[in-house]
Motif scaffolding. Structure first.
Motif, PDB file in Angstrom:
ATOM      1  N   VAL A 415      70.339  17.425  88.065  1.00 38.60           N
ATOM      2  CA  VAL A 415      71.533  17.425  88.313  1.00 38.60           C
ATOM      3  C   VAL A 415      72.233  18.875  88.237  1.00 38.60           C
ATOM      4  O   VAL A 415      71.536  19.784  88.077  1.00 38.60           O
ATOM      5  N   GLY A 416      73.602  19.027  88.505  1.00 34.40           N
ATOM      6  CA  GLY A 416      74.153  20.346  88.587  1.00 34.40           C
ATOM      7  C   GLY A 416      73.803  21.238  89.645  1.00 34.40           C
ATOM      8  O   GLY A 416      74.000  22.625  89.554  1.00 34.40           O
ATOM      9  N   LEU A 417      73.353  20.790  90.791  1.00 38.74           N
ATOM     10  CA  LEU A 417      73.006  21.757  91.748  1.00 38.74           C
ATOM     11  C   LEU A 417      74.120  21.656  92.769  1.00 38.74           C
ATOM     12  O   LEU A 417      75.106  21.131  92.746  1.00 38.74           O
ATOM     13  N   GLN A 418      74.082  22.947  93.693  1.00 39.66           N
ATOM     14  CA  GLN A 418      75.111  23.054  94.783  1.00 39.66           C
ATOM     15  C   GLN A 418      74.972  22.118  95.725  1.00 39.66           C
ATOM     16  O   GLN A 418      73.907  21.473  96.336  1.00 39.66           O
ATOM     17  N   PRO A 419      76.046  21.541  96.583  1.00 39.85           N
ATOM     18  CA  PRO A 419      75.843  20.866  97.740  1.00 39.85           C
ATOM     19  C   PRO A 419      74.811  21.444  98.685  1.00 39.85           C
ATOM     20  O   PRO A 419      74.878  22.722  99.074  1.00 39.85           O
ATOM     21  N   GLY A 420      73.886  20.541  99.087  1.00 38.43           N
ATOM     22  CA  GLY A 420      73.054  21.139 100.112  1.00 38.43           C
ATOM     23  C   GLY A 420      71.810  21.996  99.493  1.00 38.43           C
ATOM     24  O   GLY A 420      70.571  21.959 100.263  1.00 38.43           O
ATOM     25  N   GLN A 421      71.615  22.137  98.207  1.00 40.27           N
ATOM     26  CA  GLN A 421      70.705  22.912  97.716  1.00 40.27           C
ATOM     27  C   GLN A 421      69.413  22.204  97.469  1.00 40.27           C
ATOM     28  O   GLN A 421      68.320  22.382  98.052  1.00 40.27           O
ATOM     29  N   ALA A 422      69.513  20.668  96.972  1.00 40.81           N
ATOM     30  CA  ALA A 422      68.376  20.011  96.951  1.00 40.81           C
ATOM     31  C   ALA A 422      67.796  19.424  98.164  1.00 40.81           C
ATOM     32  O   ALA A 422      66.633  19.547  98.478  1.00 40.81           O
ATOM     33  N   GLU A 423      68.699  19.324  99.353  1.00 39.64           N
ATOM     34  CA  GLU A 423      68.064  19.037 100.653  1.00 39.64           C
ATOM     35  C   GLU A 423      67.448  20.310 101.177  1.00 39.64           C
ATOM     36  O   GLU A 423      66.035  20.147 101.707  1.00 39.64           O
ATOM     37  N   LYS A 424      67.762  21.529 100.925  1.00 42.68           N
ATOM     38  CA  LYS A 424      67.065  22.855 101.477  1.00 42.68           C
ATOM     39  C   LYS A 424      65.636  22.676 100.803  1.00 42.68           C
ATOM     40  O   LYS A 424      64.791  22.800 101.327  1.00 42.68           O
ATOM     41  N   LEU A 425      65.652  22.727  99.454  1.00 41.91           N
ATOM     42  CA  LEU A 425      64.442  22.559  98.685  1.00 41.91           C
ATOM     43  C   LEU A 425      63.515  21.332  99.186  1.00 41.91           C
ATOM     44  O   LEU A 425      62.491  21.918  99.350  1.00 41.91           O
ATOM     45  N   ALA A 426      64.061  20.315  99.278  1.00 41.40           N
ATOM     46  CA  ALA A 426      63.041  19.154  99.581  1.00 41.40           C
ATOM     47  C   ALA A 426      62.524  19.451 101.023  1.00 41.40           C
ATOM     48  O   ALA A 426      61.359  19.075 101.421  1.00 41.40           O
ATOM     49  N   SER A 427      63.314  20.187 101.933  1.00 44.11           N
ATOM     50  CA  SER A 427      62.691  20.474 103.392  1.00 44.11           C
ATOM     51  C   SER A 427      61.539  21.423 103.178  1.00 44.11           C
ATOM     52  O   SER A 427      60.653  21.545 104.017  1.00 44.11           O
ATOM     53  N   GLN A 428      61.837  22.393 102.236  1.00 46.06           N
ATOM     54  CA  GLN A 428      60.878  23.542 102.128  1.00 46.06           C
ATOM     55  C   GLN A 428      59.604  23.261 101.286  1.00 46.06           C
ATOM     56  O   GLN A 428      58.283  23.477 101.609  1.00 46.06           O
ATOM     57  N   ASP A 429      59.839  22.253 100.255  1.00 44.81           N
ATOM     58  CA  ASP A 429      58.758  21.923  99.455  1.00 44.81           C
ATOM     59  C   ASP A 429      58.867  20.508  98.823  1.00 44.81           C
ATOM     60  O   ASP A 429      59.778  20.039  98.060  1.00 44.81           O
ATOM     61  N   PRO A 430      58.369  19.652  99.415  1.00 43.61           N
ATOM     62  CA  PRO A 430      58.374  17.863  99.099  1.00 43.61           C
ATOM     63  C   PRO A 430      58.296  17.760  97.515  1.00 43.61           C
ATOM     64  O   PRO A 430      58.733  16.923  96.827  1.00 43.61           O
ATOM     65  N   GLU A 431      57.453  18.795  96.984  1.00 48.21           N
ATOM     66  CA  GLU A 431      57.134  18.519  95.526  1.00 48.21           C
ATOM     67  C   GLU A 431      57.969  19.277  94.353  1.00 48.21           C
ATOM     68  O   GLU A 431      57.677  19.506  93.314  1.00 48.21           O
ATOM     69  N   TRP A 432      59.009  19.676  94.900  1.00 45.61           N
ATOM     70  CA  TRP A 432      60.100  20.582  94.182  1.00 45.61           C
ATOM     71  C   TRP A 432      60.293  20.174  92.445  1.00 45.61           C
ATOM     72  O   TRP A 432      60.541  21.041  91.945  1.00 45.61           O
ATOM     73  N   MET A 433      60.549  18.815  92.674  1.00 45.32           N
ATOM     74  CA  MET A 433      60.827  18.288  91.457  1.00 45.32           C
ATOM     75  C   MET A 433      59.674  18.160  90.557  1.00 45.32           C
ATOM     76  O   MET A 433      59.934  17.833  89.291  1.00 45.32           O
ATOM     77  N   ILE A 434      58.700  18.053  90.892  1.00 42.44           N
ATOM     78  CA  ILE A 434      57.595  17.641  89.944  1.00 42.44           C
ATOM     79  C   ILE A 434      56.504  18.524  89.708  1.00 42.44           C
ATOM     80  O   ILE A 434      55.593  18.346  89.060  1.00 42.44           O
ATOM     81  N   SER A 435      56.426  19.719  90.590  1.00 44.15           N
ATOM     82  CA  SER A 435      55.224  20.762  90.522  1.00 44.15           C
ATOM     83  C   SER A 435      55.489  21.848  89.621  1.00 44.15           C
ATOM     84  O   SER A 435      54.475  22.396  88.925  1.00 44.15           O
ATOM     85  N   GLY A 436      56.590  21.789  88.774  1.00 47.77           N
ATOM     86  CA  GLY A 436      56.512  22.825  87.550  1.00 47.77           C
ATOM     87  C   GLY A 436      57.081  24.174  88.055  1.00 47.77           C
ATOM     88  O   GLY A 436      56.854  25.077  87.230  1.00 47.77           O
ATOM     89  N   LYS A 437      56.919  24.343  89.346  1.00 47.40           N
ATOM     90  CA  LYS A 437      57.151  25.484  90.135  1.00 47.40           C
ATOM     91  C   LYS A 437      58.698  26.054  89.941  1.00 47.40           C
ATOM     92  O   LYS A 437      58.940  27.305  89.812  1.00 47.40           O
ATOM     93  N   TYR A 438      59.533  25.147  89.680  1.00 49.14           N
ATOM     94  CA  TYR A 438      60.986  25.197  89.685  1.00 49.14           C
ATOM     95  C   TYR A 438      61.348  25.243  88.373  1.00 49.14           C
ATOM     96  O   TYR A 438      60.913  24.526  87.604  1.00 49.14           O
ATOM     97  N   ALA A 439      62.610  26.015  87.958  1.00 53.76           N
ATOM     98  CA  ALA A 439      63.318  25.510  86.643  1.00 53.76           C
ATOM     99  C   ALA A 439      64.554  25.877  86.662  1.00 53.76           C
ATOM    100  O   ALA A 439      65.198  26.086  87.530  1.00 53.76           O
ATOM    101  N   VAL A 440      65.164  25.238  85.488  1.00 56.23           N
ATOM    102  CA  VAL A 440      66.783  25.520  85.246  1.00 56.23           C
ATOM    103  C   VAL A 440      66.961  26.083  83.970  1.00 56.23           C
ATOM    104  O   VAL A 440      66.292  25.897  82.794  1.00 56.23           O
ATOM    105  N   ILE A 441      68.058  26.924  83.561  1.00 53.29           N
ATOM    106  CA  ILE A 441      68.670  27.144  82.567  1.00 53.29           C
ATOM    107  C   ILE A 441      69.927  26.897  82.655  1.00 53.29           C
ATOM    108  O   ILE A 441      70.813  27.397  83.056  1.00 53.29           O
ATOM    109  N   GLN A 442      70.252  25.434  81.936  1.00 54.18           N
ATOM    110  CA  GLN A 442      71.432  24.797  82.203  1.00 54.18           C
ATOM    111  C   GLN A 442      72.030  24.618  81.055  1.00 54.18           C
ATOM    112  O   GLN A 442      71.738  23.963  80.144  1.00 54.18           O
TER     113      GLN A 442
END
Ligand SMILES: O=P(O)(O)OC[C@H]1O[C@](O)(CO)[C@@H](O)[C@@H]1O
Ligand SMILES: [Mn+2]
Length: 454
Positions: A415-442
């Motif tokens: 949660v807490g992403l900017q509008p369009g941020q998730a869509e952009k990530l998903a189009s670049q990397d379908p595994e963005w939510m499960i690969s451990g490659k991305y992170a948040v300091i939220q």
């Protein structure tokens, strides 16, 4: 949309959505983890014999038979069973199962592939513990201990680099400016964040340690931090000390809700040592698990063992870190706490009702750092939130004190992403939510001015 609809949270992630990450975890990863647990117990048969004689061997057989049955129940989507071990959390677990039952459509039984993923996954670890407790005298055997120990040794070089960095910066703090403090705090916060990549649950127990010098990677990794609220974390820490308000407070308390042993725990200890040594915090309260959990999570034994191993190192900076950490524990600047709530399956918004004592303890903190993916899943309830929903909304009232999640993404909730941020990530990397490659300091705070990062 009607007001009551707005307040109803979205559905929980679940293996009932075929092909989802939850489904693949329950179908593939959990049985693999169980198989490893069974193998480990079997491999320790001679140790049980040496320690307890024939009774130990009988206990080994008994535990393995419970665990094989559990694996079969999981793989054939059998109804989830009540716990029978009369531990002090048994009733809470059984009550929660009834609650899940009430949520099932058409009175279907609560089961592995039909119920919420968070619940059934936690339940598996609790059933492993039940199998052990019902197999005395080996009830306290931690089948994940070996894996945690080797992941610490496999990260040895990275640990040495990190300890060296810490000792060197602490040796030069005399004239430290606020800017200097912030820069180093910021780096160590990021090291602790990326330390979360090294859990052994996502890899089903396969080796997953830190090999390179963590300080060298930070700049390259920056681009993968999707939400970076470190300035707000900094502002909470400094304003808690009374700076800028003219009110001197006696001591800032930071709570760290720990995740994994091995390299990640060392990154947390280094961050905590820095905070205490430079006076950003007077006390750090560490919170760990009271039973073996999610393969690599820290319990009291792992915490003590890690500090002792660090002290015993023959590398001068590493051992002096260990000595310093022992001192922090001895003089009360550091303390370790566990609570059964950390190994219950509830979303954190249930904490005030389920563990009021823990909630009120956390209310005494100036900043709570929640490490890791599982804590994030529990903070947000492991639900199918839209990605632009504010973090505070997903917390559903859970806000005992200013809090920050340091998490690499290994499950599909964010949660807490900017509008369009998730869509952009998903189009670049379908595994963005499960690969451990991305992170948040939220970050989220009950105090409005701290939400802005004043
Ligand atoms: O150690 P962490 O960061 O909480 O991760 C635990 C992992 O286990 C999982 O629950 C999957 O089994 C994921 O959520 C996550 O990948
Ligand atoms: Mn973990």
């Amino acid at each position: 949309m009607a007001a009551d609809q707005v307040l109803i949270p979205p559905p929980s992630l679940s293996a009932k959505y075929e092909g989802s990450f939850a489904y693949l975890t329950v179908r593939d990863r959990l049985p693999m983890i169980l198989t490893k647990v069974i193998d480990t117990i079997h491999r320790n048969k001679n140790n049980f014999f040496e320690k307890h004689g024939e009774v130990g061997v009988d206990a080994e057989k008994r535990a393995i038979s419970f665990l094989s049955k559990l694996r079969n129940e999981l793989q054939t989507d059998k109804p989830v069973l009540l716990l029978t071990d009369s531990a002090d959390d048994t009733e809470a677990w059984n009550r929660y199962m009834q609650r899940q039952q009430d949520l099932m459509e058409d009175g279907q039984p609560v089961s592995w592939f039909k119920s919420p993923w968070l619940y059934v996954e936690c339940y598996m670890y609790r059933r492993i513990q039940e199998a052990m407790w019902l197999s005395p005298p080996i009830g306290d055997f931690d089948a994940f201990k070996e894996g945690k120990t080797s992941s610490f040794f496999e990260s040895q070089q990275a640990i040495i680099s990190l300890c060296t960095y810490l000792r060197e910066i602490l040796a030069s703090t005399d004239n430290a400016s606020k800017k200097w403090l912030f820069e180093h705090f910021f780096r160590l916060l990021q090291v602790s964040l990326w330390g979360n990549r090294c859990d052994l649950s996502i890899s089903a127990g396969q080796e997953n340690s830190q090999k390179s010098n963590p300080m060298d990677c930070l700049a390259d990794l920056q681009q993968f931090i999707l939400v970076d609220d470190s300035d707000k974390v900094w502002s909470v820490l400094t304003s808690a000390q009374g700076s800028g308000e003219g009110t001197e407070k006696t001591g800032v308390r930071v709570d760290i809700i720990l995740d994994n042993a091995g390299f990640e725990l060392v990154t947390d200890l280094v961050l905590a040592d820095f905070m205490v040594s430079v006076g950003l915090a007077k006390e750090v309260h560490f919170h760990g698990k009271s039973i073996p959990w999610y393969v690599s999570d820290v319990n009291k034994q792992d915490f003590d063992w890690t500090i002792s191993q660090t002290t015993a190192s023959n590398h001068k900076h590493m051992s002096s870190c260990g000595v310093q950490w022992k001192r922090h524990v001895k003089d009360g600047a550091w303390s370790y706490h566990d609570h059964r709530f950390w190994t219950l399956p509830h979303e954190f918004c249930d904490m005030p009702a389920e563990a009021a004592d823990l909630y009120s303890t956390l209310q005494g903190s100036d900043l709570i750092l929640f490490k890791g993916d599982l804590n994030y899943r529990r903070l947000t309830g492991d639900r199918m939130w839209e990605h632009t929903v504010p973090f505070e909304r997903a917390l559903r009232g859970f806000l005992p004190a200013p809090l920050c999640s340091l998490r690499t993404l290994k499950a599909n909730v964010q949660v807490g992403l900017q509008p369009g941020q998730a869509e952009k990530l998903a189009s670049q990397d379908p595994e963005w939510m499960i690969s451990g490659k991305y992170a948040v300091i939220q970050f989220c705070s009950p105090l409005k001015e701290q939400q802005q990062g004043s």
